[in-house]
Scaffold this motif. Structure first.
Motif, mmCIF file in Angstrom:
data_model
loop_
_atom_site.group_PDB
_atom_site.id
_atom_site.type_symbol
_atom_site.label_atom_id
_atom_site.label_comp_id
_atom_site.label_asym_id
_atom_site.label_seq_id
_atom_site.Cartn_x
_atom_site.Cartn_y
_atom_site.Cartn_z
ATOM 1 N N UNK A 199 31.629 50.160 -18.237
ATOM 2 C CA UNK A 199 30.626 49.504 -17.380
ATOM 3 C C UNK A 199 30.989 49.496 -15.901
ATOM 4 N N UNK A 200 32.262 49.746 -15.595
ATOM 5 C CA UNK A 200 32.690 49.685 -14.206
ATOM 6 C C UNK A 200 32.924 48.270 -13.706
ATOM 7 N N UNK A 201 32.882 47.285 -14.605
ATOM 8 C CA UNK A 201 33.056 45.884 -14.206
ATOM 9 C C UNK A 201 34.360 45.346 -14.778
ATOM 10 N N UNK A 202 35.249 44.829 -13.901
ATOM 11 C CA UNK A 202 36.558 44.369 -14.363
ATOM 12 C C UNK A 202 36.486 43.006 -15.046
ATOM 13 N N UNK A 203 37.443 42.761 -15.933
ATOM 14 C CA UNK A 203 37.572 41.470 -16.604
ATOM 15 C C UNK A 203 39.016 41.334 -17.062
ATOM 16 N N UNK A 204 39.515 40.123 -17.125
ATOM 17 C CA UNK A 204 40.899 39.893 -17.540
ATOM 18 C C UNK A 204 40.942 38.978 -18.754
ATOM 19 N N UNK A 205 42.069 39.033 -19.471
ATOM 20 C CA UNK A 205 42.241 38.144 -20.608
ATOM 21 C C UNK A 205 42.288 36.682 -20.170
ATOM 22 N N UNK A 206 42.717 36.441 -18.932
ATOM 23 C CA UNK A 206 42.741 35.052 -18.445
ATOM 24 C C UNK A 206 41.326 34.481 -18.381
ATOM 25 N N UNK A 207 40.383 35.279 -17.902
ATOM 26 C CA UNK A 207 38.989 34.815 -17.846
ATOM 27 C C UNK A 207 38.422 34.602 -19.250
ATOM 28 N N UNK A 208 38.743 35.530 -20.135
ATOM 29 C CA UNK A 208 38.251 35.413 -21.509
ATOM 30 C C UNK A 208 38.870 34.192 -22.190
ATOM 31 N N UNK A 209 40.179 33.996 -21.987
ATOM 32 C CA UNK A 209 40.859 32.852 -22.582
ATOM 33 C C UNK A 209 40.314 31.534 -22.084
ATOM 34 N N UNK A 210 39.928 31.493 -20.809
ATOM 35 C CA UNK A 210 39.360 30.263 -20.261
ATOM 36 C C UNK A 210 38.049 29.906 -20.963
ATOM 37 N N UNK A 211 37.259 30.909 -21.292
ATOM 38 C CA UNK A 211 36.007 30.656 -22.011
ATOM 39 C C UNK A 211 36.281 30.173 -23.436
ATOM 40 N N UNK A 251 26.446 43.435 -21.142
ATOM 41 C CA UNK A 251 26.584 43.635 -19.689
ATOM 42 C C UNK A 251 25.404 44.428 -19.147
ATOM 43 N N UNK A 252 24.930 45.415 -19.918
ATOM 44 C CA UNK A 252 23.757 46.185 -19.503
ATOM 45 C C UNK A 252 22.520 45.307 -19.402
ATOM 46 N N UNK A 253 22.481 44.221 -20.176
ATOM 47 C CA UNK A 253 21.363 43.281 -20.123
ATOM 48 C C UNK A 253 21.545 42.217 -19.040
ATOM 49 N N UNK A 254 22.584 42.355 -18.225
ATOM 50 C CA UNK A 254 22.765 41.454 -17.099
ATOM 51 C C UNK A 254 23.712 40.297 -17.315
ATOM 52 N N UNK A 255 24.406 40.276 -18.463
ATOM 53 C CA UNK A 255 25.363 39.201 -18.738
ATOM 54 C C UNK A 255 26.655 39.473 -17.981
ATOM 55 N N UNK A 256 27.297 38.415 -17.483
ATOM 56 C CA UNK A 256 28.577 38.570 -16.804
ATOM 57 C C UNK A 256 29.625 39.122 -17.768
ATOM 58 N N UNK A 257 30.616 39.807 -17.207
ATOM 59 C CA UNK A 257 31.554 40.552 -18.042
ATOM 60 C C UNK A 257 32.376 39.657 -18.966
ATOM 61 N N UNK A 258 32.980 38.595 -18.435
ATOM 62 C CA UNK A 258 33.836 37.738 -19.264
ATOM 63 C C UNK A 258 33.062 37.098 -20.425
#
Length: 351
Positions: free
Chosen positions: A33-45, A293-300
């Motif tokens: 997708x070209x959009x970065x994301x980290x495990x820290x962001x995912x873990x926070x969710x 993500x293609x539907x406009x949802x944020x990456x994390x």
């Protein structure tokens, strides 16, 4: 795959690949997708999930398992829902651990039904009927996803919309034709002639219609009398699985809309057919996250939703199925000891 060491090597490779795909999921999503994301962001969710949200997904997961037992009990008359639950859990656990694990799962299921007193013939019919219904609904789901997007206006132009309607309706027509042919003998004859015509056109050297008629002969009685229960079981099973995904989307802030959620769910079920990893683990999560993500949802939130859904439809089935298989083995051993401890006169009377 009769070579045991080859089986072990492929299993280790497949499971290792699934783990790698999940570990490197942020990087895979970034490359797609070209959009970065980290495990820290995912873990926070994940850390923000409430007990109520976790309880809701747990309840929906249990309801989905219960719903699928009706597919099995209608495929195998005499099987009760508790046995169906154990059968589904144990078979899924084995299938989720091995590449091409469906065959091993079938072997485990055969052993369990044999222990309950069912014949090999009835087990074969159950396997065929439940497999047919799973396949039909696996074909229907993409059509439902496409139609949902079309009705919601989520298509770039009229040409794509026309192609979408054509494809979706064609898929549904094929599924209806096959279902009717399984139920109605005259339709089966017509379908057999059509299959033979296609094989002649393609110059194939086998009679596909003979295989279809044998399949119909094996399953006709169950299909004719229990098609409604089979279909309702699959509808509720898939409905509860979609509800798990919807609950995950809501919990992580990844809700894209009703039509979009149906399309994402349909894609997830299709990607589980990717046999390179058990049940498409890792591949399914990547596809779900990319489409969200293609539907406009944020990456994390998109990645977190994909991982949550993978947990409730794949990961948790392994320990749960192991417990079910262990309980079945212990009960079988205990029953065997009890039978051996009874005096011959009691055994003959019971028989």
């Amino acid at each position: 795959m009769k070579n045991k060491w080859l089986q072990i090597a492929l299993s280790v490779f497949s499971l290792g690949l699934a783990v790698l795909l999940v570990v490197y999921l942020p990087q895979i999503v970034h490359s797609l997708t070209g959009k970065p994301v980290s495990w820290r962001e995912i873990g926070a969710l994940f850390g923000s999930l409430s007990l109520g949200q976790i309880a809701l997904m747990t309840g929906l997961w249990l309801l989905s398992l219960l719903a699928y037992t009706f597919v099995l009990t209608n495929s195998l008359p005499g099987l009760n829902n508790l046995q169906g639950l154990a059968l589904n859990a144990a078979g899924s656990a084995v299938s989720n651990l091995l590449p091409f694990g469906g065959a091993v799962g079938v072997a485990v299921s055969w052993g369990m039904t044999k222990g309950w007193g069912f014949t090999s013939r009835s087990f074969v019919v159950m396997t065929l009927v439940s497999g047919i219904w799973n396949t039909l609904f696996r074909f229907v789901l993409p059509a439902v996803g496409i139609i949902a997007l079309l009705l919601a206006g989520q298509v770039p132009n009229a040409t794509v919309a026309k192609a979408g309607w054509t494809g979706a309706i064609s898929i549904l027509v094929i599924c209806v034709v096959v279902a009717v042919a399984l139920y109605w003998e005259r339709a089966a004859v017509w379908l057999g002639k059509g299959i033979d015509a296609v094989t002649r056109l393609l110059r194939l050297k086998f009679h596909a219609s003979e295989a279809f008629h044998r399949l119909r002969a094996d399953t006709a009685d169950v299909v004719r009398t229990r098609w409604a229960g089979l279909s309702l079981g699959m509808v509720f099973f898939l409905g509860f699985q979609w509800a798990i995904m919807a609950a995950g989307m809501s919990a992580t802030g990844a809700w894209p809309g009703l039509a979009e959620s149906i399309a994402v769910f349909a894609l997830s079920r299709v990607l589980t057919s990717a046999l390179i990893t058990p049940s498409g683990a890792g591949i399914m999560e990547s596809g779900v996250a990319a489409l969200l993500i293609a539907f406009g949802v944020d990456t994390a939130p998109a990645v977190a939703t994909a991982l949550l859904f993978g947990f409730w439809t794949y990961t948790i089935e392994i320990p749960f199925g192991g417990l079910a298989l262990g309980a079945w083995a212990l009960l079988r051993r205990r029953n065997g000891r009890n039978a051996g401890a009874e005096p011959p006169s009691a055994i003959s009377k019971a028989t």
